[in-house]
Design a protein around this motif. Structure first.
Motif, short mmCIF file in Angstrom:
data_model
loop_
_atom_site.label_atom_id
_atom_site.label_comp_id
_atom_site.label_asym_id
_atom_site.label_seq_id
_atom_site.Cartn_x
_atom_site.Cartn_y
_atom_site.Cartn_z
N ASP A 35 0.87 -1.17 0.00
CA ASP A 35 0.00 0.00 0.00
C ASP A 35 0.91 1.23 0.00
O ASP A 35 1.48 1.58 1.03
CB ASP A 35 -0.90 -0.01 1.24
CG ASP A 35 -1.79 1.21 1.35
OD1 ASP A 35 -1.67 2.15 0.53
OD2 ASP A 35 -2.60 1.24 2.29
N GLU A 36 1.11 1.83 -1.17
CA GLU A 36 2.00 2.99 -1.26
C GLU A 36 1.38 4.24 -0.64
O GLU A 36 2.10 5.17 -0.28
CB GLU A 36 2.37 3.27 -2.72
CG GLU A 36 3.33 2.25 -3.28
CD GLU A 36 3.88 2.63 -4.64
OE1 GLU A 36 3.27 3.47 -5.35
OE2 GLU A 36 4.94 2.08 -5.00
N ASP A 39 2.27 3.63 2.88
CA ASP A 39 3.64 3.13 2.96
C ASP A 39 3.73 1.89 3.86
O ASP A 39 4.49 1.83 4.82
CB ASP A 39 4.59 4.22 3.46
CG ASP A 39 6.05 3.87 3.22
OD1 ASP A 39 6.32 3.12 2.27
OD2 ASP A 39 6.90 4.33 4.01
N LYS A 125 0.92 -2.95 -6.30
CA LYS A 125 0.98 -1.67 -5.59
C LYS A 125 -0.38 -0.98 -5.62
O LYS A 125 -0.98 -0.85 -6.69
CB LYS A 125 2.01 -0.75 -6.23
CG LYS A 125 3.41 -1.29 -6.20
CD LYS A 125 4.34 -0.35 -6.93
CE LYS A 125 5.74 -0.91 -7.00
NZ LYS A 125 6.63 -0.04 -7.79
N THR A 127 -1.71 2.43 -5.41
CA THR A 127 -0.99 3.67 -5.63
C THR A 127 -1.85 4.72 -6.33
O THR A 127 -2.91 4.40 -6.87
CB THR A 127 0.28 3.38 -6.47
OG1 THR A 127 1.07 4.55 -6.58
CG2 THR A 127 -0.06 2.86 -7.85
N ASP A 128 -1.36 5.93 -6.32
CA ASP A 128 -2.03 7.02 -7.03
C ASP A 128 -1.15 7.54 -8.17
O ASP A 128 -1.39 8.61 -8.72
CB ASP A 128 -2.42 8.15 -6.09
CG ASP A 128 -1.24 8.75 -5.33
OD1 ASP A 128 -0.10 8.29 -5.53
OD2 ASP A 128 -1.47 9.67 -4.55
N THR A 129 -0.09 6.77 -8.52
CA THR A 129 0.82 7.18 -9.58
C THR A 129 1.28 5.96 -10.38
O THR A 129 1.27 4.85 -9.88
CB THR A 129 2.03 7.93 -9.01
OG1 THR A 129 2.89 8.31 -10.08
CG2 THR A 129 2.81 7.06 -8.04
#
Length: 131
Positions: A35-36, A39, A125, A127-129
């Motif tokens: 979970d980015e 973190d 991941k 992520t939002d990127t």
């Protein structure tokens, strides 16, 4: 009648013999889920499966890794893992440093198209990127 049964037996043998032998043995793939956003590493382990694709392996692992998937015209895609669902701005991506399908394509394609082999490593991941 005897000719019919012999013919049917031959057809069944052909279908049975054409089955992919890769599915007959167990393979192990390494899965890491991160979970980015917070973190945090959520899972790091090995799955043993007879599946041929990553989608099928994840489907079979639902008791170990809670995965939700949806079908699309491009195959299955991940909408959630371990209780984290995608949103408009946060989504699931994955990569592999050694999967042949990913290497041959220059990137990991859809999970339905990713053929798995023994010893493959996958990192998922949240992520939002795309970086």
């Amino acid at each position: 009648m005897k000719k019919f049964l012999v013919g049917l037996l031959c057809i069944l043998c052909l279908f049975g013999c054409s089955r992919n032998k890769a599915n007959d043995k167990d393979i192990s793939i390494n899965i890491k889920i991160v979970d980015e956003i917070s973190d945090e590493e959520l899972f790091n382990g090995t799955l043993t499966t007879k599946a041929e694709t990553l989608a099928d392996a994840l489907e079979a692992a639902k008791g170990v890794i809670d995965v939700t998937m949806e079908d699309s015209e491009y195959g299955k895609y991940i909408t959630g893992m371990l209780g984290l669902e995608q949103t408009d701005s946060i989504f699931w991506v994955y990569e592999s440093d050694n999967n042949k399908s990913c290497i041959d394509a220059g990137m990991c394609m859809g999970i339905s198209d990713t053929i798995i082999e023994d010893g493959d490593n996958f990192v998922f991941k949240y992520t939002d990127t795309f970086e």
